[in-house]
Design an enzyme around this catalytic site. Structure first.
Site, PDB file in Angstrom:
ATOM      1  N   ALA A  89      74.541  72.755  82.800  1.00 26.37           N
ATOM      2  CA  ALA A  89      74.976  71.713  81.863  1.00 26.37           C
ATOM      3  C   ALA A  89      75.893  70.672  82.511  1.00 26.37           C
ATOM      4  CB  ALA A  89      75.648  72.356  80.650  1.00 26.37           C
ATOM      5  N   ASP A 133      77.308  78.675  77.675  1.00 25.55           N
ATOM      6  CA  ASP A 133      76.766  77.400  77.210  1.00 25.55           C
ATOM      7  C   ASP A 133      77.503  76.906  75.986  1.00 25.55           C
ATOM      8  OD1 ASP A 133      74.452  79.003  78.581  1.00 25.55           O
ATOM      9  OD2 ASP A 133      73.996  76.871  78.767  1.00 25.55           O
TER      10      ASP A 133
END
Lengths: 342, 342
Positions: free
Chosen positions: A48, A236
């Site tokens: 990410a 995440d």
């Protein structure tokens, strides 16, 4: 330690082609946003934080390409570029965040595309540096948890390769080693996409951090045999009751709990989503072939049999010993107190 | 359902070549013990009950080959054959058990090699039939635990392919389906050797038992999402405090416990070793390459990084809801009461 992505002096975006790891360390250089978008889509770059920065740098390349256009046409073209980049991996919230951050600059300086381009290039580099700073602070905070001689088990890759540099889950290991402690790593292979075997093993080996790989089936026994002192994983998303991370994390957390081994989550505050609960998150289901064809090369499941392939799993707070952010180390309760509704 | 091994009318040993599964169903036929020994070594056939019967049938082929020799020479040659077979997989206790059982007959009838050969052939077929009978009884007993509509998660392959026929962990599933219940299976892929993805999925699909494969990392989430009603696994050895089975079983048991899902072990009484404890058993460590090269075909770990590869793991009795033998279903406490020192 190699940066996974950087802006070069001659205004190009340079990144490691992670699809070739662990077999070949090859760098890609792009001078236009379309190639950067493709590189995100085909996962030359992943993780990410890393793809957020790639998106910002892609936008910067677009401003260079279009800066001689009249204002209206420039905005039109930049909107196209933003859409192209956002559509590469539509579920990656970091991508949207990065494009939006760049867009705020574009909105502020619409009358001078040349100066604007310089500002966007600068902003993308600030974003890269911010990522490194956050990771270094996670490292410094997490290193206080590690003792000389510790072996740290990690799952998936939340290392330098998933960020611009330094990593999140691997940051405490790097920082502890910089402080002179001897630390070794055990990397879960992390099926189905094998980021642990391919990437965590690669970056540790490259940086001379002692590392062994295990099959995902082995973490329980390895802990039972006393070969692991601490577990650190990335995340995440952290909701108010659980940690979302790569599929398999929950099993590792259960095994850690059963063997009285601390289970830590390295979580930049950008991953905190404490107004949500488990009920608010839908777990992404991916294609059966990721399981049935190992790295697209070897079929391991008979024709006609479907695989269930959930990308992430849910680790309840009751299994989490501590959450390491750039601000410090917190129990889940302390984390909620500090960050919720703040 | 295909027998994994059988004795043919023209005195040959016929077996499935399991190394080719799930891609090709090919049968091998052998008329001498050397080829049978090789087939065990290269794992054309695997699974403790199945290789025990293969060993016995290999011994039977040797008696045919040598039956015209004078007595002393015959015994000498049979000793060589026994050693060849025993050395194929030196840690497989079942192999020794089977060869010894045949050897008792050879000792009893040393003066008539022709008649002896018939007796050994007969004994090896009795052993095959005994295995099937035990499995059918495990099936009948285990089926009482399964309800119409259940989904059973299993790890590795303790199915028909690991036995002569019918399986141990899959026997309750087969029996429940024969009784008219709808049962489906979720197979853990079972790294590193992928017996779940390759073999359990193959035999279920072949026999029209609904089956899905999952990565080993997924069992926890799959249980948390309510997609599993019961877990049934096989075992290599049951001591007085734990179940030894394929690496990964312990993690599955932890996840079952955390989600209140019954965790059963199908254990023929031949696997009970209740005078031993966990301390008495050394876990076999196998080659790093089983993990680093998937099925010998795709390298997933960088050169220079070693993998830790333990073949079995330890599931403490506290995680076991019931043990299914050919005599009934027992809690660990009941099992000790019934079988220990009996």
């Amino acid at each position: 330690m190699i940066p996974s992505i950087e802006w070069t002096k001659d205004n190009k975006v340079k990144m490691i082609d992670q699809t070739l790891l662990p077999h070949e360390l090859k760098f890609l250089e792009f001078d236009n946003f379309r190639d950067v978008a493709t590189s995100i889509k085909v996962m030359n770059i992943r993780g990410a934080p890393a793809i957020g920065v790639a998106a910002a740098m892609g936008m910067a390349l677009a401003t260079i390409e279009y800066k001689d256009l009249p204002k209206e046409r420039f905005i039109e073209k930049m909107e196209d570029a933003a859409n192209t980049i956002r559509n590469t991996r539509p579920t990656a919230s970091n991508l949207f965040w990065a494009v939006n951050r760049i867009w705020k600059i574009i909105e502020t300086y619409p009358d001078n595309p040349h100066g604007l381009s310089d500002l966007v290039i600068e902003e993308s580099q600030i974003m890269a540096q911010e990522d490194i700073n956050v990771n270094k602070n996670i490292g410094k905070n997490g290193a206080t948890l590690l003792e000389d001689g510790d072996t740290v088990l990690t799952h998936c890759n939340a290392g330098s390769l998933a960020t611009v540099q330094y990593g999140t889950a691997l940051a405490p290991v790097r920082a502890a080693i910089e402080e002179g402690k001897k630390i070794s790593v055990i990397a879960d292979e992390t099926r189905p996409r094998l980021q642990g075997a391919r990437l965590t093993a690669y970056e540790c080996h490259y940086d001379k951090i002692p590392v062994n790989v295990i099959s995902d089936t082995s973490s329980g026994l390895i802990m039972m045999l006393g070969k692991v002192n601490k577990v650190i994983v990335g995340t995440d998303r952290v909701t108010s009751d659980a940690v979302f991370n790569k599929i398999g994390t929950y099993l590792v957390a259960l095994a850690a709990k059963d063997n009285n081994i601390p289970f830590y989550v390295a979580a930049p505050t950008s991953t905190l989503s404490l107004d949500e609960t488990v009920e608010d998150v839908t777990i992404e289901q991916r294609d059966s072939s990721e399981v049935s064809m190992v790295l697209g090369k070897v079929q391991i499941v008979p024709d006609g049999v479907e695989c269930l392939n959930y990308a992430f799993d849910i680790t309840p707070f009751r299994l989490v010993s501590g959450i390491i952010t750039e601000d410090g180390v917190f129990t889940p309760e302390e984390l909620l107190k500090k960050y919720k509704n703040s």
